[in-house]
Design a protein around this motif. Sequence first.
Motif, PDB file in Angstrom:
ATOM      1  N   THR A 291       3.453   4.124  -6.053  1.00 56.80           N
ATOM      2  CA  THR A 291       2.972   2.908  -5.413  1.00 56.80           C
ATOM      3  C   THR A 291       2.268   1.999  -6.410  1.00 56.80           C
TER       4      THR A 291
ATOM      5  N   SER B 266      -3.430   2.963  -4.583  1.00 58.84           N
ATOM      6  CA  SER B 266      -2.399   1.925  -4.575  1.00 58.84           C
ATOM      7  C   SER B 266      -2.549   0.958  -5.737  1.00 58.84           C
TER       8      SER B 266
ATOM      9  N   PRO C 161       0.783  -1.236   0.000  1.00 59.97           N
ATOM     10  CA  PRO C 161       0.000   0.000   0.000  1.00 59.97           C
ATOM     11  C   PRO C 161       0.808   1.275   0.000  1.00 59.97           C
TER      12      PRO C 161
END
Length: 315
Positions: free
Chosen positions: A212, A185, A149
């Motif tokens: 991410t 994410s 995450p």
Amino acid sequence: MKWYQVIIKTKTESIEVINGILYDVDVDGIEIIDPNDEIYSDSYKGDWDYFDKEKVEFEYNGAIIKCYFETDDIEDILSIIKEKVDSLKNEGIDCHIDEVSAEVVKDTDWANEWKKYYETFKIGENIVIKPSWEEYNSKKDEIVIEIDPGGAFGSGTHETTSMCVEFIEEYIKENSFVFDIGCGSGILGISAAKLGAKKVIAGDIDSEAVRTTTENVRINNLENIVEVKEGDLMEVVKGKADIVVANIIAEVIAMLSVNIHKFLNKDSVFIASGIINGKLDMVLSALKENGLVVLDTKTVGEWSAIVSKLGEDNE
């Protein structure tokens, strides 16, 4: 520059507004702990979860927003936050803050502390989200997605993400083309790819979210399917998609509805979530006013999600 943790003590109703202020001052990470969130209650009926609730210790009877900044002047940032809060209060917008404090922290402290709460969970019918640092033996028909995450992971979006994945599972077809607006994410875009999409374009205005998502696409070996872009996705893509998904906030979804027809075919669907229940009617009205027809809605806890498509006049 130093890393600072800023702790804001507030109440549930003010979280969304304060988060907006924090993103305006380029926050580097946000963690929300709200004992009023339904997921912490014994009556919560969800069959999946992002974390072990028994490990969460509440430091305050209201909501706490822990946010992180890399800066040389934290006092300047705190001053800007105060000015924005006061400005909103003068406009009659609820922006309640009981206390604000700041302290220097090590980057690794906040970057890894949250990991102790997050565990493997199931979402939708067959999707299993596995933190990259955990081991998991998958069962038959399960589709496992590895997620790290990072700072882009929102602890307050559990129901909204689940509903989006359920709708993606329902509406996706083999070789679908998907746009993921505000990818965070990357869970939604990666889920679409794992469910058979031939191409996914995922975008976010937050550089940390882009970083991410890019890493999560890599660890799931989906670089040939998922393309990640930084910026307002509606400005950096061309063409039309079979599915456009946006798990953002109600006001942004209402704004997107004005031009979303430019990115939809007659059989395409627009999946929208992040809608707090009190603003559901506002979003439904915006969709209708802009020529979209609602196909389905879901509500879990305090959140709603909507699936819509072009009406005949806009096809």
